[in-house]
Scaffold this motif. Sequence first.
Motif, PDB file in Angstrom:
ATOM      1  N   PRO A  48       0.819  -1.225   0.000  1.00 54.74           N
ATOM      2  CA  PRO A  48       0.000   0.000   0.000  1.00 54.74           C
ATOM      3  C   PRO A  48       0.848   1.269   0.000  1.00 54.74           C
ATOM      4  CG  PRO A  48      -0.899  -1.593   1.531  1.00 54.74           C
ATOM      5  CD  PRO A  48       0.432  -2.127   1.090  1.00 54.74           C
ATOM      6  N   TYR A  49       1.950   1.261   0.735  1.00 57.19           N
ATOM      7  CA  TYR A  49       2.857   2.407   0.734  1.00 57.19           C
ATOM      8  C   TYR A  49       3.424   2.633  -0.665  1.00 57.19           C
ATOM      9  CZ  TYR A  49       7.112   5.130   1.660  1.00 57.19           C
ATOM     10  OH  TYR A  49       8.103   6.075   1.632  1.00 57.19           O
ATOM     11  N   CYS A  50       3.860   1.557  -1.321  1.00 59.17           N
ATOM     12  CA  CYS A  50       4.403   1.670  -2.683  1.00 59.17           C
ATOM     13  C   CYS A  50       3.380   2.285  -3.629  1.00 59.17           C
ATOM     14  CB  CYS A  50       4.824   0.291  -3.199  1.00 59.17           C
ATOM     15  SG  CYS A  50       6.150  -0.511  -2.279  1.00 59.17           S
ATOM     16  N   VAL A  51       2.155   1.792  -3.556  1.00 61.19           N
ATOM     17  CA  VAL A  51       1.095   2.287  -4.439  1.00 61.19           C
ATOM     18  C   VAL A  51       0.814   3.764  -4.150  1.00 61.19           C
ATOM     19  CG1 VAL A  51      -1.312   2.007  -5.131  1.00 61.19           C
ATOM     20  CG2 VAL A  51       0.095  -0.014  -4.675  1.00 61.19           C
ATOM     21  N   SER A  52       0.827   4.132  -2.868  1.00 64.97           N
ATOM     22  CA  SER A  52       0.543   5.524  -2.509  1.00 64.97           C
ATOM     23  C   SER A  52       1.633   6.454  -3.039  1.00 64.97           C
ATOM     24  CB  SER A  52       0.409   5.672  -0.990  1.00 64.97           C
ATOM     25  OG  SER A  52       1.657   5.559  -0.332  1.00 64.97           O
ATOM     26  N   LYS A  53       2.881   6.010  -3.020  1.00 62.60           N
ATOM     27  CA  LYS A  53       3.959   6.854  -3.523  1.00 62.60           C
ATOM     28  C   LYS A  53       3.940   6.944  -5.051  1.00 62.60           C
ATOM     29  CE  LYS A  53       5.821   8.291   0.294  1.00 62.60           C
ATOM     30  NZ  LYS A  53       5.801   9.728   0.660  1.00 62.60           N
ATOM     31  N   THR A  54       3.489   5.877  -5.711  1.00 63.16           N
ATOM     32  CA  THR A  54       3.290   5.960  -7.160  1.00 63.16           C
ATOM     33  C   THR A  54       2.229   7.005  -7.476  1.00 63.16           C
ATOM     34  OG1 THR A  54       3.866   3.624  -7.438  1.00 63.16           O
ATOM     35  CG2 THR A  54       2.675   4.668  -9.242  1.00 63.16           C
ATOM     36  N   ALA A  55       1.154   6.997  -6.703  1.00 60.92           N
ATOM     37  CA  ALA A  55       0.091   7.989  -6.887  1.00 60.92           C
ATOM     38  C   ALA A  55       0.615   9.396  -6.631  1.00 60.92           C
ATOM     39  CB  ALA A  55      -1.076   7.673  -5.953  1.00 60.92           C
ATOM     40  N   LEU A  56       1.477   9.550  -5.612  1.00 69.40           N
ATOM     41  CA  LEU A  56       2.034  10.873  -5.319  1.00 69.40           C
ATOM     42  C   LEU A  56       2.899  11.374  -6.470  1.00 69.40           C
ATOM     43  CD1 LEU A  56       2.410  13.163  -3.252  1.00 69.40           C
ATOM     44  CD2 LEU A  56       4.381  11.902  -2.350  1.00 69.40           C
ATOM     45  N   ASP A  57       3.636  10.482  -7.099  1.00 68.12           N
ATOM     46  CA  ASP A  57       4.444  10.878  -8.259  1.00 68.12           C
ATOM     47  C   ASP A  57       3.564  11.391  -9.396  1.00 68.12           C
ATOM     48  OD1 ASP A  57       6.749  10.232  -6.953  1.00 68.12           O
ATOM     49  OD2 ASP A  57       7.236   8.466  -8.164  1.00 68.12           O
ATOM     50  N   ARG A  58       2.450  10.706  -9.639  1.00 63.14           N
ATOM     51  CA  ARG A  58       1.540  11.154 -10.700  1.00 63.14           C
ATOM     52  C   ARG A  58       0.865  12.476 -10.315  1.00 63.14           C
ATOM     53  NH1 ARG A  58       3.240   9.375 -15.011  1.00 63.14           N
ATOM     54  NH2 ARG A  58       1.228   9.763 -16.011  1.00 63.14           N
ATOM     55  N   LEU A  59       0.541  12.626  -9.030  1.00 60.98           N
ATOM     56  CA  LEU A  59      -0.043  13.877  -8.554  1.00 60.98           C
ATOM     57  C   LEU A  59       0.951  15.022  -8.728  1.00 60.98           C
ATOM     58  CD1 LEU A  59      -2.528  15.122  -7.082  1.00 60.98           C
ATOM     59  CD2 LEU A  59      -1.307  14.712  -4.935  1.00 60.98           C
ATOM     60  N   THR A  60       2.219  14.747  -8.479  1.00 60.10           N
ATOM     61  CA  THR A  60       3.271  15.749  -8.677  1.00 60.10           C
ATOM     62  C   THR A  60       3.268  16.257 -10.102  1.00 60.10           C
ATOM     63  OG1 THR A  60       4.683  14.749  -6.973  1.00 60.10           O
ATOM     64  CG2 THR A  60       5.772  16.147  -8.607  1.00 60.10           C
ATOM     65  N   LYS A  61       3.228  15.342 -11.049  1.00 54.81           N
ATOM     66  CA  LYS A  61       3.237  15.723 -12.462  1.00 54.81           C
ATOM     67  C   LYS A  61       1.952  16.446 -12.850  1.00 54.81           C
ATOM     68  CE  LYS A  61       6.399  12.017 -13.821  1.00 54.81           C
ATOM     69  NZ  LYS A  61       7.531  12.933 -14.058  1.00 54.81           N
ATOM     70  N   GLY A  62       0.827  15.999 -12.295  1.00 58.66           N
ATOM     71  CA  GLY A  62      -0.444  16.647 -12.608  1.00 58.66           C
ATOM     72  C   GLY A  62      -0.486  18.087 -12.134  1.00 58.66           C
ATOM     73  N   PHE A  63      -0.078  18.314 -10.891  1.00 55.92           N
ATOM     74  CA  PHE A  63      -0.037  19.683 -10.387  1.00 55.92           C
ATOM     75  C   PHE A  63       0.984  20.514 -11.159  1.00 55.92           C
ATOM     76  CE2 PHE A  63      -2.148  18.763  -6.142  1.00 55.92           C
ATOM     77  CZ  PHE A  63      -3.143  19.732  -6.286  1.00 55.92           C
ATOM     78  N   ALA A  64       2.124  19.916 -11.495  1.00 58.79           N
ATOM     79  CA  ALA A  64       3.146  20.642 -12.257  1.00 58.79           C
ATOM     80  C   ALA A  64       2.577  21.136 -13.581  1.00 58.79           C
ATOM     81  CB  ALA A  64       4.357  19.750 -12.502  1.00 58.79           C
ATOM     82  N   LEU A  65       1.815  20.288 -14.233  1.00 59.57           N
ATOM     83  CA  LEU A  65       1.221  20.635 -15.525  1.00 59.57           C
ATOM     84  C   LEU A  65       0.220  21.779 -15.390  1.00 59.57           C
ATOM     85  CD1 LEU A  65       1.034  19.827 -18.536  1.00 59.57           C
ATOM     86  CD2 LEU A  65      -0.802  18.251 -17.887  1.00 59.57           C
ATOM     87  N   GLU A  66      -0.623  21.701 -14.377  1.00 58.86           N
ATOM     88  CA  GLU A  66      -1.712  22.670 -14.266  1.00 58.86           C
ATOM     89  C   GLU A  66      -1.313  23.972 -13.568  1.00 58.86           C
ATOM     90  OE1 GLU A  66      -5.371  21.020 -12.894  1.00 58.86           O
ATOM     91  OE2 GLU A  66      -5.457  19.548 -14.528  1.00 58.86           O
ATOM     92  N   LEU A  67      -0.231  23.962 -12.796  1.00 54.53           N
ATOM     93  CA  LEU A  67       0.180  25.177 -12.091  1.00 54.53           C
ATOM     94  C   LEU A  67       1.299  25.929 -12.805  1.00 54.53           C
ATOM     95  CD1 LEU A  67       0.121  23.957  -8.367  1.00 54.53           C
ATOM     96  CD2 LEU A  67      -1.614  25.278  -9.585  1.00 54.53           C
ATOM     97  N   ALA A  68       1.826  25.345 -13.880  1.00 48.41           N
ATOM     98  CA  ALA A  68       2.942  25.977 -14.591  1.00 48.41           C
ATOM     99  C   ALA A  68       2.589  27.377 -15.092  1.00 48.41           C
ATOM    100  CB  ALA A  68       3.389  25.090 -15.754  1.00 48.41           C
ATOM    101  N   GLU A  69       1.376  27.565 -15.539  1.00 50.36           N
ATOM    102  CA  GLU A  69       0.988  28.870 -16.088  1.00 50.36           C
ATOM    103  C   GLU A  69       0.998  29.968 -15.033  1.00 50.36           C
ATOM    104  OE1 GLU A  69      -3.376  29.588 -16.835  1.00 50.36           O
ATOM    105  OE2 GLU A  69      -3.442  27.392 -16.651  1.00 50.36           O
ATOM    106  N   PHE A  70       0.972  29.572 -13.762  1.00 53.24           N
ATOM    107  CA  PHE A  70       1.007  30.548 -12.673  1.00 53.24           C
ATOM    108  C   PHE A  70       2.412  30.715 -12.100  1.00 53.24           C
ATOM    109  CE2 PHE A  70      -3.183  28.435 -12.601  1.00 53.24           C
ATOM    110  CZ  PHE A  70      -3.974  29.530 -12.931  1.00 53.24           C
ATOM    111  N   GLY A  71       3.383  30.048 -12.709  1.00 58.33           N
ATOM    112  CA  GLY A  71       4.753  30.148 -12.250  1.00 58.33           C
ATOM    113  C   GLY A  71       5.049  29.333 -11.005  1.00 58.33           C
TER     114      GLY A  71
END
Length: 261
Positions: free
Chosen positions: A155-178
């Motif tokens: 479960p920890y492994c799966v949660s950290k995989t999800a966190l990595d994808r969340l990192t990329k998702g936020f990076a994509l959507e927040l880039a326009e705001f710097g």
Amino acid sequence: MNIPNDLNGKRVVVTGACGVVGSWIAAAFAEAGASLCLTDTSEADLDRLAMNLTGDRFCYAADLRDEAAIDGLAAEIAVRWGTADILVNNAGVYPSGFLLDIGVEEWDRIFDVNVRAPFLLTRVLAKQMIAAKVPGSVINISSGASRKMRKTVVPYCVSKTALDRLTKGFALELAEFGIRVNAIEPGFIAGSRVSLLTEEHVAATTGSIPLGRPSSAADVGNAVLFLASEAAAYMTGSTLTVDGGNSIGSSAVYQAKKTPL
């Protein structure tokens, strides 16, 4: 430790601040001259941590599984600072147990702390940054477990995989705001207050790391300060692996037993 000269006075939020990694991160930012908001579940532990740090800082005890507590933390940050400049989502849990034995409540607890809390806190603090036109930075503390399954901590492994994808998702959507969003994978740490390891396990794991030692405060601190600084201004959606080569393979020598022809 390599201290960037552009972090002095920056307003930094560190979750899970009282753990081993969290305290290392807090100390690194304090040394860099940043103002700190330290959050964890225990007020007493936070007070002890704050006593060992220099500079401007305040503590906020909160259970990050509670959305109302996260909103309260964000409101306190708004009152004191207006907005944070840097958020470090470090809080995490690492329970062990076989998948067949893990209950739904425990599964939910792991994901509430390791994934849901970073989502909620990043969302609310990013809105403050956007309103204040602050080009902020979010740093998520991930793990090599996001890419390689480990028996009894799936479960920890799966949660950290999800966190990595969340990192990329936020990076994509927040880039326009710097606002930049990145992650760090620290290397092996020889135990913590919530993950007690035997001496045999520590010795065996350390012996297999190519650079021959576990992570130190400087290793983690240098990586976090780098990603938070202008030196990483063109980095977003990235994961910085700082593990002594542990993720590329083991340095243990394979010795096959010879059999007579």
